[in-house]
Design an enzyme around this catalytic site. Structure first.
Site, mmCIF file in Angstrom:
data_model
loop_
_atom_site.group_PDB
_atom_site.id
_atom_site.type_symbol
_atom_site.label_atom_id
_atom_site.label_comp_id
_atom_site.label_asym_id
_atom_site.label_seq_id
_atom_site.Cartn_x
_atom_site.Cartn_y
_atom_site.Cartn_z
ATOM 1 N N GLY A 47 71.033 16.228 11.512
ATOM 2 C CA GLY A 47 70.748 17.436 10.771
ATOM 3 C C GLY A 47 71.690 17.591 9.603
ATOM 4 O O GLY A 47 72.777 16.990 9.575
ATOM 5 N N GLN A 52 76.107 22.127 3.067
ATOM 6 C CA GLN A 52 76.934 20.951 3.330
ATOM 7 C C GLN A 52 76.933 19.970 2.161
ATOM 8 O O GLN A 52 77.820 19.127 2.071
ATOM 9 C CB GLN A 52 76.466 20.227 4.586
ATOM 10 C CG GLN A 52 76.756 20.975 5.875
ATOM 11 C CD GLN A 52 76.275 20.188 7.063
ATOM 12 O OE1 GLN A 52 75.100 20.284 7.438
ATOM 13 N NE2 GLN A 52 77.164 19.409 7.645
ATOM 14 N N CYS A 98 79.646 17.261 13.782
ATOM 15 C CA CYS A 98 79.167 17.754 12.490
ATOM 16 C C CYS A 98 79.579 16.779 11.413
ATOM 17 O O CYS A 98 80.724 16.299 11.412
ATOM 18 C CB CYS A 98 79.753 19.139 12.226
ATOM 19 S SG CYS A 98 79.188 19.906 10.696
ATOM 20 N N LEU A 99 78.674 16.495 10.505
ATOM 21 C CA LEU A 99 78.994 15.599 9.396
ATOM 22 C C LEU A 99 80.092 16.172 8.504
ATOM 23 O O LEU A 99 80.751 15.427 7.787
ATOM 24 C CB LEU A 99 77.734 15.303 8.582
ATOM 25 C CG LEU A 99 76.626 14.565 9.332
ATOM 26 C CD1 LEU A 99 75.385 14.435 8.467
ATOM 27 C CD2 LEU A 99 77.099 13.210 9.824
ATOM 28 N N HIS A 140 72.429 24.764 15.245
ATOM 29 C CA HIS A 140 73.627 24.244 14.576
ATOM 30 C C HIS A 140 73.442 24.266 13.057
ATOM 31 O O HIS A 140 74.302 24.751 12.325
ATOM 32 C CB HIS A 140 73.907 22.819 15.070
ATOM 33 C CG HIS A 140 75.031 22.132 14.366
ATOM 34 N ND1 HIS A 140 76.227 21.857 14.987
ATOM 35 C CD2 HIS A 140 75.144 21.648 13.108
ATOM 36 C CE1 HIS A 140 77.037 21.247 14.126
ATOM 37 N NE2 HIS A 140 76.386 21.102 12.978
ATOM 38 N N GLU A 141 72.314 23.741 12.597
ATOM 39 C CA GLU A 141 72.082 23.680 11.144
ATOM 40 C C GLU A 141 71.893 25.065 10.549
ATOM 41 O O GLU A 141 72.401 25.356 9.462
ATOM 42 C CB GLU A 141 70.897 22.769 10.831
ATOM 43 C CG GLU A 141 71.088 21.326 11.240
ATOM 44 C CD GLU A 141 72.395 20.696 10.781
ATOM 45 O OE1 GLU A 141 72.910 21.060 9.704
ATOM 46 O OE2 GLU A 141 72.912 19.835 11.508
ATOM 47 N N HIS A 144 75.045 26.923 9.580
ATOM 48 C CA HIS A 144 75.651 26.580 8.292
ATOM 49 C C HIS A 144 75.190 27.523 7.181
ATOM 50 O O HIS A 144 75.937 27.782 6.232
ATOM 51 C CB HIS A 144 75.291 25.142 7.888
ATOM 52 C CG HIS A 144 76.092 24.091 8.574
ATOM 53 N ND1 HIS A 144 77.450 23.940 8.400
ATOM 54 C CD2 HIS A 144 75.726 23.119 9.438
ATOM 55 C CE1 HIS A 144 77.879 22.921 9.116
ATOM 56 N NE2 HIS A 144 76.853 22.400 9.765
#
Length: 180
Positions: A47, A52, A98-99, A140-141, A144
């Site tokens: 994701g 981000q 997380c990226l 999660h996404e 953000h």
């Protein structure tokens, strides 16, 4: 398409509330979505949210690989202006990464069943019920978009570990499930 730079924890863009997308059919939004999917796949991740990659708009991309789907894999999906609705009060701890925080993993509670809605790149409404990993990824996404990181949801700092040591967290989860 292009690979985009992924903002890392500490970047103020990750803590800002993103603005709604006014026109989901705007070619710039389609281009951003394509670049986000390419970046997510290259990372590799499951994701990615627009903040981000430095774009303060309410858009996420995600996928659910076959080995994480519990049945139905979800191909790369674009969700614009998402709304998350928990379908009950049940939550479950699960391992997240997380990226934007590539060196850590943590156990975060998430609703186990949700309905998400929004629109696609064609402006058509999307509404779907999700459970398990699918529900976790979308939550999660979507976090953000409101300036939240998964570490904000971790309730005990003992539930954070480096990637190299995160197997201890999954072992602890398995052990907790065995005792229930």
């Amino acid at each position: 398409m292009a690979l985009l730079m992924i903002a890392q924890m500490g970047n103020p863009a990750l803590r800002a509330v993103a603005r709604p997308v006014a026109d989901p059919t705007d070619p710039d939004i389609a281009r951003l979505a394509a670049d986000m999917i390419e970046t997510m796949m290259d990372a590799p991740g499951v994701g990615l949210a627009a903040p981000q990659v430095g774009e303060s708009v309410r858009m996420i991309v995600f996928r659910v690989p076959p080995d994480r789907s519990g049945g139905e894999a979800i191909p790369p999906t674009v969700l614009i202006n998402p709304v998350i609705e928990p379908l009950d009060d049940e939550t479950e701890l699960g391992l997240e990464g997380c990226l934007s925080i590539p060196v850590l993993r943590g156990l975060a509670p998430r609703f186990t069943r949700i309905r998400y809605s929004g629109v696609g790149l064609d402006g058509a409404p999307i509404s779907r019920v999700a459970e398990g990993f699918h529900a976790r990824v979308v939550q999660h996404e979507a976090d953000h978009l409101d300036g939240h990181l998964y570490i904000d949801r971790v309730t005990d700092t003992r539930h954070l570990a480096t990637v190299e040591e995160s197997h201890h967290l999954t072992d602890a989860l398995k052990g907790a499930g065995d005792r229930e």
